[in-house]
Design a protein around this motif. Structure first.
Motif, PDB file in Angstrom:
ATOM      1  N   ALA A  96       0.936  -1.310  -0.218  1.00  0.00           N
ATOM      2  CA  ALA A  96       0.057   0.052   0.063  1.00  0.00           C
ATOM      3  C   ALA A  96       0.962   1.197  -0.075  1.00  0.00           C
ATOM      4  CB  ALA A  96      -0.881  -0.005   1.332  1.00  0.00           C
ATOM      5  N   GLY A  97       2.078   1.029   0.210  1.00  0.00           N
ATOM      6  CA  GLY A  97       3.163   2.068  -0.041  1.00  0.00           C
ATOM      7  C   GLY A  97       3.530   3.026   1.243  1.00  0.00           C
ATOM      8  N   HIS A  98       3.041   2.127   2.403  1.00  0.00           N
ATOM      9  CA  HIS A  98       3.587   2.694   3.851  1.00  0.00           C
ATOM     10  C   HIS A  98       4.944   2.469   4.085  1.00  0.00           C
ATOM     11  CE1 HIS A  98      -0.788   3.759   4.465  1.00  0.00           C
ATOM     12  NE2 HIS A  98      -0.885   2.757   4.233  1.00  0.00           N
ATOM     13  N   GLN A  99       5.485   3.399   4.510  1.00  0.00           N
ATOM     14  CA  GLN A  99       6.934   3.391   5.207  1.00  0.00           C
ATOM     15  C   GLN A  99       6.623   2.416   6.334  1.00  0.00           C
ATOM     16  OE1 GLN A  99       8.712   6.537   7.181  1.00  0.00           O
ATOM     17  NE2 GLN A  99      10.816   5.999   6.867  1.00  0.00           N
ATOM     18  N   LEU A 100       7.569   1.366   6.408  1.00  0.00           N
ATOM     19  CA  LEU A 100       7.488   0.537   7.735  1.00  0.00           C
ATOM     20  C   LEU A 100       8.986   0.667   8.487  1.00  0.00           C
ATOM     21  CD1 LEU A 100       5.756  -2.400   5.816  1.00  0.00           C
ATOM     22  CD2 LEU A 100       4.983  -0.589   7.301  1.00  0.00           C
ATOM     23  N   LEU A 101       8.771   0.857   9.650  1.00  0.00           N
ATOM     24  CA  LEU A 101       9.982   0.765  10.616  1.00  0.00           C
ATOM     25  C   LEU A 101       9.800  -0.078  11.701  1.00  0.00           C
ATOM     26  CD1 LEU A 101      10.188   4.819  10.785  1.00  0.00           C
ATOM     27  CD2 LEU A 101      11.661   3.082   9.209  1.00  0.00           C
ATOM     28  N   TYR A 102      10.811  -0.674  12.192  1.00  0.00           N
ATOM     29  CA  TYR A 102      10.744  -1.567  13.549  1.00  0.00           C
ATOM     30  C   TYR A 102      11.408  -0.696  14.559  1.00  0.00           C
ATOM     31  CZ  TYR A 102      15.375  -2.593  12.142  1.00  0.00           C
ATOM     32  OH  TYR A 102      16.765  -2.407  11.743  1.00  0.00           O
ATOM     33  N   LEU A 103      10.963  -1.064  15.729  1.00  0.00           N
ATOM     34  CA  LEU A 103      11.488  -0.831  17.158  1.00  0.00           C
ATOM     35  C   LEU A 103      11.643  -1.830  17.917  1.00  0.00           C
ATOM     36  CD1 LEU A 103      12.688   0.992  19.215  1.00  0.00           C
ATOM     37  CD2 LEU A 103      10.337   1.647  19.906  1.00  0.00           C
ATOM     38  N   SER A 104      12.704  -2.530  17.981  1.00  0.00           N
ATOM     39  CA  SER A 104      12.925  -3.927  18.547  1.00  0.00           C
ATOM     40  C   SER A 104      13.905  -4.056  19.789  1.00  0.00           C
ATOM     41  CB  SER A 104      13.291  -4.890  17.572  1.00  0.00           C
ATOM     42  OG  SER A 104      13.607  -6.169  18.028  1.00  0.00           O
ATOM     43  N   ASP A 105      13.427  -4.736  20.862  1.00  0.00           N
ATOM     44  CA  ASP A 105      14.301  -5.241  21.892  1.00  0.00           C
ATOM     45  C   ASP A 105      14.988  -6.500  21.863  1.00  0.00           C
ATOM     46  OD1 ASP A 105      14.319  -2.944  23.700  1.00  0.00           O
ATOM     47  OD2 ASP A 105      12.441  -3.709  24.854  1.00  0.00           O
ATOM     48  N   ASN A 106      15.004  -6.971  20.694  1.00  0.00           N
ATOM     49  CA  ASN A 106      15.547  -8.349  20.464  1.00  0.00           C
ATOM     50  C   ASN A 106      17.242  -8.191  20.649  1.00  0.00           C
ATOM     51  OD1 ASN A 106      14.083 -10.494  19.639  1.00  0.00           O
ATOM     52  ND2 ASN A 106      13.649  -9.456  17.518  1.00  0.00           N
ATOM     53  N   THR A 107      17.795  -9.187  20.970  1.00  0.00           N
ATOM     54  CA  THR A 107      19.265  -9.387  21.416  1.00  0.00           C
ATOM     55  C   THR A 107      19.844  -9.231  19.869  1.00  0.00           C
ATOM     56  OG1 THR A 107      19.135 -11.514  21.208  1.00  0.00           O
ATOM     57  CG2 THR A 107      18.819 -10.553  23.296  1.00  0.00           C
ATOM     58  N   PRO A 108      21.276  -8.630  19.787  1.00  0.00           N
ATOM     59  CA  PRO A 108      21.891  -8.887  18.400  1.00  0.00           C
ATOM     60  C   PRO A 108      21.828 -10.384  17.800  1.00  0.00           C
ATOM     61  CG  PRO A 108      23.113  -7.419  19.857  1.00  0.00           C
ATOM     62  CD  PRO A 108      22.097  -8.268  20.779  1.00  0.00           C
ATOM     63  N   GLU A 109      21.978 -11.347  18.794  1.00  0.00           N
ATOM     64  CA  GLU A 109      21.998 -12.589  18.201  1.00  0.00           C
ATOM     65  C   GLU A 109      20.696 -13.254  17.851  1.00  0.00           C
ATOM     66  OE1 GLU A 109      25.094 -11.911  21.116  1.00  0.00           O
ATOM     67  OE2 GLU A 109      22.946 -11.581  21.299  1.00  0.00           O
ATOM     68  N   ARG A 110      19.612 -12.863  18.591  1.00  0.00           N
ATOM     69  CA  ARG A 110      18.168 -13.503  18.027  1.00  0.00           C
ATOM     70  C   ARG A 110      17.791 -12.501  16.793  1.00  0.00           C
ATOM     71  NH1 ARG A 110      13.241 -13.259  22.112  1.00  0.00           N
ATOM     72  NH2 ARG A 110      14.290 -11.207  22.558  1.00  0.00           N
ATOM     73  N   ALA A 111      18.253 -11.196  16.661  1.00  0.00           N
ATOM     74  CA  ALA A 111      17.684 -10.411  15.496  1.00  0.00           C
ATOM     75  C   ALA A 111      18.356 -11.089  14.262  1.00  0.00           C
ATOM     76  CB  ALA A 111      18.150  -8.980  15.753  1.00  0.00           C
ATOM     77  N   GLY A 112      19.827 -11.288  14.410  1.00  0.00           N
ATOM     78  CA  GLY A 112      20.610 -11.988  13.347  1.00  0.00           C
ATOM     79  C   GLY A 112      19.986 -13.181  12.699  1.00  0.00           C
ATOM     80  N   TYR A 113      19.713 -14.049  13.585  1.00  0.00           N
ATOM     81  CA  TYR A 113      19.039 -15.277  13.512  1.00  0.00           C
ATOM     82  C   TYR A 113      17.952 -15.170  12.874  1.00  0.00           C
ATOM     83  CZ  TYR A 113      16.588 -19.953  13.972  1.00  0.00           C
ATOM     84  OH  TYR A 113      15.850 -20.983  14.081  1.00  0.00           O
TER      85      TYR A 113
END
Length: 125
Positions: free
Chosen positions: A22-39
């Motif tokens: 639909a053309g919306h900008q999508l941003l995340y705000l995450s408390d994930n750890t670097p290891e979990r985010a990478g996985y």
């Protein structure tokens, strides 16, 4: 084992994809750890679904620290009144609301879709 216990909810992924289409900008705000985010990114291509975002570990803070929400707003193409913040933990919505964003508590994908439709972000299917 801990990382493999996480998997995207297919209906939530579909909602993200519909917002993107639909053309919306999508941003995340995450408390994930670097290891979990990478996985998760390696396994599911998490990052490619978003335009940009903020990992709390990059700022050495955790939600609901207001500085994280301010950093996301710095990356947004629009002002806070034109932004919607979605979180599955209701206590994490307060800083976004205080900054002027519309907030949505994620409970189920179906409820999220109804709320996004009511906000006029998506065409009903």
């Amino acid at each position: 084992i801990w990382h493999s216990s996480y998997a995207p909810i297919p209906e939530t992924v579909a909602a993200v994809e519909r917002l993107r289409e639909a053309g919306h900008q999508l941003l995340y705000l995450s408390d994930n750890t670097p290891e979990r985010a990478g996985y998760l990114d390696r396994r599911y291509g998490f990052m490619e679904k978003f335009d940009d975002g903020v990992f709390s570990f990059d700022l050495g803070r955790t939600k609901p620290d207001r500085a994280l929400y301010e950093r996301v707003l710095e990356k947004a193409f629009r002002g806070p009144r034109e932004c919607i913040y979605i979180d599955d933990k209701p206590e994490m919505l307060a800083p976004a609301r205080e900054l002027g964003m519309t907030t949505v508590a994620f409970v189920t994908p179906a409820m999220l879709m109804r709320r996004l439709n009511s906000l006029g972000l998506l065409e009903p299917e």
